[in-house]
Design a protein around this motif. Sequence first.
Motif, short mmCIF file in Angstrom:
data_model
loop_
_atom_site.label_atom_id
_atom_site.label_comp_id
_atom_site.label_asym_id
_atom_site.label_seq_id
_atom_site.Cartn_x
_atom_site.Cartn_y
_atom_site.Cartn_z
N LEU A 1 52.82 24.01 -16.65
CA LEU A 1 52.95 23.49 -17.95
C LEU A 1 52.49 22.29 -17.94
CD1 LEU A 1 55.64 22.35 -19.82
CD2 LEU A 1 56.48 20.69 -17.85
N ALA A 2 51.61 22.77 -19.04
CA ALA A 2 50.91 21.77 -20.05
C ALA A 2 51.84 20.71 -20.74
CB ALA A 2 50.97 22.65 -21.84
N ILE A 3 51.69 19.64 -20.61
CA ILE A 3 51.77 18.17 -21.22
C ILE A 3 50.84 17.30 -22.00
CG2 ILE A 3 54.00 18.21 -19.78
CD1 ILE A 3 52.56 15.32 -18.58
N GLN A 4 51.35 16.94 -23.17
CA GLN A 4 49.98 15.72 -23.84
C GLN A 4 49.68 15.14 -22.68
OE1 GLN A 4 51.28 13.87 -26.76
NE2 GLN A 4 49.43 13.03 -28.02
N LYS B 1 43.61 12.80 -13.13
CA LYS B 1 43.60 15.08 -13.04
C LYS B 1 43.85 15.46 -13.91
CE LYS B 1 43.08 14.68 -7.93
NZ LYS B 1 44.21 15.72 -6.64
N LEU B 2 42.83 17.07 -14.33
CA LEU B 2 42.94 18.07 -15.48
C LEU B 2 44.34 18.31 -14.96
CD1 LEU B 2 42.60 18.74 -18.39
CD2 LEU B 2 41.30 20.31 -16.99
N LEU B 3 44.49 18.56 -13.94
CA LEU B 3 45.58 19.36 -13.28
C LEU B 3 46.25 18.49 -12.10
CD1 LEU B 3 46.97 22.09 -13.25
CD2 LEU B 3 44.96 22.85 -11.45
N LEU B 4 47.59 18.77 -12.14
CA LEU B 4 48.71 18.02 -11.08
C LEU B 4 49.49 19.22 -10.49
CD1 LEU B 4 47.88 14.73 -10.91
CD2 LEU B 4 50.03 14.51 -11.08
N HIS B 5 49.40 19.21 -8.48
CA HIS B 5 51.09 19.46 -8.16
C HIS B 5 51.69 18.80 -7.92
CE1 HIS B 5 47.99 22.82 -6.64
NE2 HIS B 5 47.09 21.93 -7.28
N PHE C 1 58.29 20.64 -6.12
CA PHE C 1 58.66 21.47 -6.84
C PHE C 1 57.94 22.82 -6.93
CE2 PHE C 1 60.82 23.47 -10.73
CZ PHE C 1 61.75 23.85 -10.36
N PRO C 2 57.70 23.50 -7.42
CA PRO C 2 56.51 24.54 -7.53
C PRO C 2 56.09 24.40 -8.58
CG PRO C 2 58.68 26.50 -7.13
CD PRO C 2 58.64 24.40 -6.64
N LEU C 3 56.02 23.17 -9.50
CA LEU C 3 54.85 23.45 -10.85
C LEU C 3 53.89 22.33 -10.73
CD1 LEU C 3 56.90 21.95 -13.76
CD2 LEU C 3 55.60 20.41 -13.10
N ASP C 4 53.04 23.07 -11.78
CA ASP C 4 51.33 22.26 -11.61
C ASP C 4 51.68 21.88 -13.04
OD1 ASP C 4 51.30 22.90 -9.20
OD2 ASP C 4 50.21 25.20 -9.59
N LEU C 5 50.95 20.69 -13.51
CA LEU C 5 51.26 20.03 -14.81
C LEU C 5 49.52 20.28 -15.36
CD1 LEU C 5 53.27 16.44 -14.72
CD2 LEU C 5 53.39 19.23 -16.25
N LEU C 6 49.40 20.55 -16.14
CA LEU C 6 47.80 20.62 -16.65
C LEU C 6 47.97 19.28 -17.86
CD1 LEU C 6 45.31 22.13 -16.88
CD2 LEU C 6 46.31 23.40 -18.82
N PHE C 7 47.47 18.78 -17.86
CA PHE C 7 47.02 17.15 -19.37
C PHE C 7 45.99 17.41 -19.95
CE2 PHE C 7 49.06 15.71 -15.49
CZ PHE C 7 49.83 14.80 -15.61
#
Length: 223
Positions: free
Chosen positions: A10-13, A39-43, A47-53
């Motif tokens: 999931l990409a968020i601002q 971090k730019l990418l966070l687990h 939950f099976p989801l990674d965040l991209l900032f």
Amino acid sequence: ANLPKDRLRLAIQKSGRLSTDSLDLLKACGIKVKSPKEKLLLHADNFPLDLLFVRDDDIPQLVMDGVCDLGIVGQNVLEESALERGTTSAYVVERTLDFGGCRLAIALPEERPYTGLKDLAGLRIATSYPQLTKRYFAQQGVPAEIVTLSGSVEIAPRLGLADVICDLVSSGSTLEANKLRAVETIFKSTAALIRNARPLNPEKAHAFDIVLRRLDGVQKAAG
Ligand code: ATP
Ligand code: ZN
């Protein structure tokens, strides 16, 4: 690239008006992330989801290209990006969200008289949303020259760069501070949860169903 097959991305601002609300929404959905933004990418831990900032402007493309499965972005940025790309078929708006509310409005120097859109024929309009602005003027049948600026649009009239502007407004205080007044709303926006249009694999689809169910519960509770 070595993308995990079973974790949603999931990409968020990273930093801006949608950041806190996006993270709060995930939290309300029971998805835990710790120490965001370093971090730019966070687990997510649970939950099976990674965040991209990322910057909000990059979110539509990241989702449309399939680099991320999901994104939370303003519909203004999404629509502008889709118009630029010439297609709306690469993404699906799964839910509109109850934050990030604003409108894209045409604003004039206070002293410029205004009786209707035809008064703007032939003028130069500064905006960060050239596609949405161009579409609106074309639909209204009023010719206008679009001056694209990536920021500080509200000072364009004083600099002589443009006659009027088309910019995002929420409270109107920025306009007031720059002696401008909004005369027409061309696009109303809130944040939205978007998904790449291709079907998710079964593992991700299952996880996403859970996200949506929780999200609907949260949004319903908020009324
Ligand atoms: P980035 O560094 O990520 O590119 P930005 O400066 O482009 O950030 P923000 O100002 O944080 O973006 O706005 C992000 C989104 O928040 C906007 O695209 C819009 O959907 C929404 N928003 C809500 N209220 C406003 C407002 N008053 N002005 C601008 N955007 C608003
Ligand atoms: Zn931006």
